[in-house]
Design an enzyme around this catalytic site. Structure first.
Site, PDB file in Angstrom:
ATOM      1  N   ASN A   1       0.739  -1.371   0.083  1.00 29.54           N
ATOM      2  CA  ASN A   1       0.079   0.011  -0.023  1.00 29.54           C
ATOM      3  C   ASN A   1       0.752   1.287  -0.087  1.00 29.54           C
ATOM      4  O   ASN A   1       0.586   2.330  -0.451  1.00 29.54           O
ATOM      5  CB  ASN A   1      -0.799   0.227   1.173  1.00 29.54           C
TER       6      ASN A   1
ATOM      7  N   TYR B   1       3.897   9.609 -11.037  1.00 28.63           N
ATOM      8  CA  TYR B   1       3.055   8.914 -10.124  1.00 28.63           C
ATOM      9  C   TYR B   1       2.287   7.756 -11.122  1.00 28.63           C
ATOM     10  O   TYR B   1       2.231   6.609 -10.766  1.00 28.63           O
ATOM     11  CB  TYR B   1       2.057   9.699  -9.546  1.00 28.63           C
TER      12      TYR B   1
HETATM   13  N1  LIG Z   1      -6.109   8.887  -1.843  1.00 31.77           N
HETATM   14  C1  LIG Z   1      -6.218   8.549  -3.113  1.00 31.77           C
HETATM   15  O1  LIG Z   1      -7.008   9.303  -3.652  1.00 31.77           O
HETATM   16  C2  LIG Z   1      -5.522   7.440  -3.712  1.00 31.77           C
HETATM   17  C3  LIG Z   1      -5.879   7.156  -5.150  1.00 31.77           C
HETATM   18  C4  LIG Z   1      -5.414   6.072  -5.685  1.00 31.77           C
HETATM   19  C5  LIG Z   1      -4.417   5.478  -4.890  1.00 31.77           C
HETATM   20  N2  LIG Z   1      -3.969   5.637  -3.953  1.00 31.77           N
HETATM   21  C6  LIG Z   1      -2.834   4.838  -3.420  1.00 31.77           C
HETATM   22  O2  LIG Z   1      -3.342   4.215  -2.281  1.00 31.77           O
HETATM   23  C7  LIG Z   1      -1.914   4.167  -1.330  1.00 31.77           C
HETATM   24  C8  LIG Z   1      -2.230   4.666   0.194  1.00 31.77           C
HETATM   25  O3  LIG Z   1      -2.178   6.138  -0.086  1.00 31.77           O
HETATM   26  P1  LIG Z   1      -2.948   7.309   0.720  1.00 31.77           P
HETATM   27  O4  LIG Z   1      -3.696   7.882  -0.063  1.00 31.77           O
HETATM   28  O5  LIG Z   1      -3.403   6.364   1.992  1.00 31.77           O
HETATM   29  O6  LIG Z   1      -1.728   7.986   1.172  1.00 31.77           O
HETATM   30  P2  LIG Z   1      -1.158   8.511   2.592  1.00 31.77           P
HETATM   31  O7  LIG Z   1      -2.137   8.991   3.571  1.00 31.77           O
HETATM   32  O8  LIG Z   1      -0.142   9.565   2.253  1.00 31.77           O
HETATM   33  O9  LIG Z   1      -0.325   7.174   3.069  1.00 31.77           O
HETATM   34  C9  LIG Z   1       0.654   6.733   2.409  1.00 31.77           C
HETATM   35  C10 LIG Z   1       1.436   5.738   3.438  1.00 31.77           C
HETATM   36  O10 LIG Z   1       2.424   5.285   2.651  1.00 31.77           O
HETATM   37  C11 LIG Z   1       3.562   5.364   3.594  1.00 31.77           C
HETATM   38  N3  LIG Z   1       4.888   5.812   2.884  1.00 31.77           N
HETATM   39  C12 LIG Z   1       5.215   6.528   1.912  1.00 31.77           C
HETATM   40  N4  LIG Z   1       6.709   6.270   1.470  1.00 31.77           N
HETATM   41  C13 LIG Z   1       7.065   5.140   2.223  1.00 31.77           C
HETATM   42  C14 LIG Z   1       8.236   4.220   2.407  1.00 31.77           C
HETATM   43  N5  LIG Z   1       9.493   4.652   1.998  1.00 31.77           N
HETATM   44  N6  LIG Z   1       8.076   3.423   3.216  1.00 31.77           N
HETATM   45  C15 LIG Z   1       7.145   3.054   3.974  1.00 31.77           C
HETATM   46  N7  LIG Z   1       6.001   3.635   4.006  1.00 31.77           N
HETATM   47  C16 LIG Z   1       5.989   4.610   3.080  1.00 31.77           C
HETATM   48  C17 LIG Z   1       3.416   6.775   4.296  1.00 31.77           C
HETATM   49  O11 LIG Z   1       4.119   6.644   5.516  1.00 31.77           O
HETATM   50  P3  LIG Z   1       4.546   8.112   6.261  1.00 31.77           P
HETATM   51  O12 LIG Z   1       3.410   8.548   7.193  1.00 31.77           O
HETATM   52  O13 LIG Z   1       5.724   7.995   6.935  1.00 31.77           O
HETATM   53  O14 LIG Z   1       4.792   9.346   5.237  1.00 31.77           O
HETATM   54  C18 LIG Z   1       1.803   6.517   4.601  1.00 31.77           C
HETATM   55  O15 LIG Z   1       1.852   5.647   5.645  1.00 31.77           O
HETATM   56  C19 LIG Z   1      -0.941   4.697  -2.331  1.00 31.77           C
HETATM   57  O16 LIG Z   1      -0.177   3.522  -2.834  1.00 31.77           O
HETATM   58  C20 LIG Z   1      -1.553   5.523  -3.040  1.00 31.77           C
HETATM   59  O17 LIG Z   1      -0.710   5.632  -4.220  1.00 31.77           O
HETATM   60  C21 LIG Z   1      -4.466   6.756  -3.115  1.00 31.77           C
END
Ligand SMILES: NC(=O)c1ccc[n+]([C@@H]2O[C@H](COP(=O)([O-])OP(=O)(O)OC[C@H]3O[C@@H](n4cnc5c(N)ncnc54)[C@H](OP(=O)(O)O)[C@@H]3O)[C@@H](O)[C@H]2O)c1
Length: 238
Positions: free
Chosen positions: A80, A158
């Site tokens: 994730n 991205y």
């Molecule tokens: N939100 C959306 O609309 C959306 C849409 C499509 C896909 N996604 C995908 O959903 C997934 C989760 O995203 P989210 O929206 O929940 O974003 P988020 O709230 O920013 O969470 C991202 C998570 O990834 C962690 N992370 C980033 N770099 C890392 C690394 N090098 N090692 C370990 N952990 C790391 C962050 O940790 P820290 O707190 O330490 O930064 C955080 O826990 C992602 O893959 C994203 O691309 C999201």
């Protein structure tokens, strides 16, 4: 440890934390992957029963090996963790920005998956869920879906990183199909998280996306593999 066990990377907040919460509610032991010990510990306490902290930065090879050595049972891996540092089209994006994005969203998934594969292989029902994005769909990108700006070419680092993740999903699924694995990619939809503050207006609840990950994480033996699915279970075109 005899209980079914899952690891969710980047589970200290956002969609990942909700996925961990739902897996724990299903009775699994869940490793909450977090690159920061304090943030991870807070999420573990919030989730409660079944949650354990696993310090894991998906871009740190030594740390990944250390984390893998701490886990002796794994049935579900949810890749994730992801970043989306730039909304720029390729012409306005530095190569370093692409490298940095791929380091987490592609190479991180490859490194974590390969490190935990020996443990997953011992599971009677191994499942891998790669959290991708509908914006990675080249079909939707060329036949615009109203979820994102048609044909803008924006967020190129991205979106192309998630397209590469989709390719990895297919190749892992093909490689591991004979061993009972189900490997699928999830399009979570627009969710209001730190990664996507623009979605706040749309009000997308991360917990709804997590339901889609849960479905793929607990697929039955006759479930699909090598697919790309929306949070609501609908197939997404590549
Ligand atoms: N939100 C959306 O609309 C959306 C849409 C499509 C896909 N996604 C995908 O959903 C997934 C989760 O995203 P989210 O929206 O929940 O974003 P988020 O709230 O920013 O969470 C991202 C998570 O990834 C962690 N992370 C980033 N770099 C890392 C690394 N090098 N090692 C370990 N952990 C790391 C962050 O940790 P820290 O707190 O330490 O930064 C955080 O826990 C992602 O893959 C994203 O691309 C999201």
């Amino acid at each position: 440890m005899n209980e079914r066990t899952a690891l969710v990377t980047g589970a200290n907040k956002g969609i990942g934390k909700d996925i961990a919460r739902l897996l724990a509610a299903e009775g699994l032991t869940v490793y909450v992957g977090s690159r920061d010990r304090g943030r991870g510990q807070r999420a573990v306490e919030e989730i409660g029963a079944g949650a354990r902290l696993l310090v894991l930065d998906v871009t740190d090879p030594g740390g990944i090996a250390q984390a893998a050595a701490q886990v002796d049972r794994l049935d579900v891996l949810v890749n994730n963790a992801g970043i989306s540092p730039s909304l720029a089209p390729p012409a306005d994006t530095d190569v370093e920005e692409f490298r940095r994005t791929y380091e987490t969203n592609v190479f991180g998934v490859l490194a974590v998956t390969n490190a935990f594969l020996p443990t997953l292989r011992r599971s009677p029902r191994p499942r891998i869920v790669n959290v991708s994005s509908g914006t990675a769909s080249l079909t939707w990108s060329t036949n615009p879906n109203p979820q994102f700006t048609p044909g803008s070419g924006g967020a190129a680092a991205y979106r192309s990183s998630k397209a590469a993740l989709n390719a990895l999903t297919v190749f892992y699924a093909q490689t591991l199909a004979g061993e009972g694995f189900k490997v699928n990619a999830l399009a979570p939809g627009l969710r209001s998280t730190d990664l996507n503050p623009r979605a706040a207006a749309a009000g997308g609840d991360p917990a709804e996306a997590a339901q889609g990950a849960l479905r793929l994480a607990l697929l039955p033996d006759d479930g699909p593999t090598g697919g790309f699915f929306s949070w609501d279970g609908a197939p997404v075109p590549w």
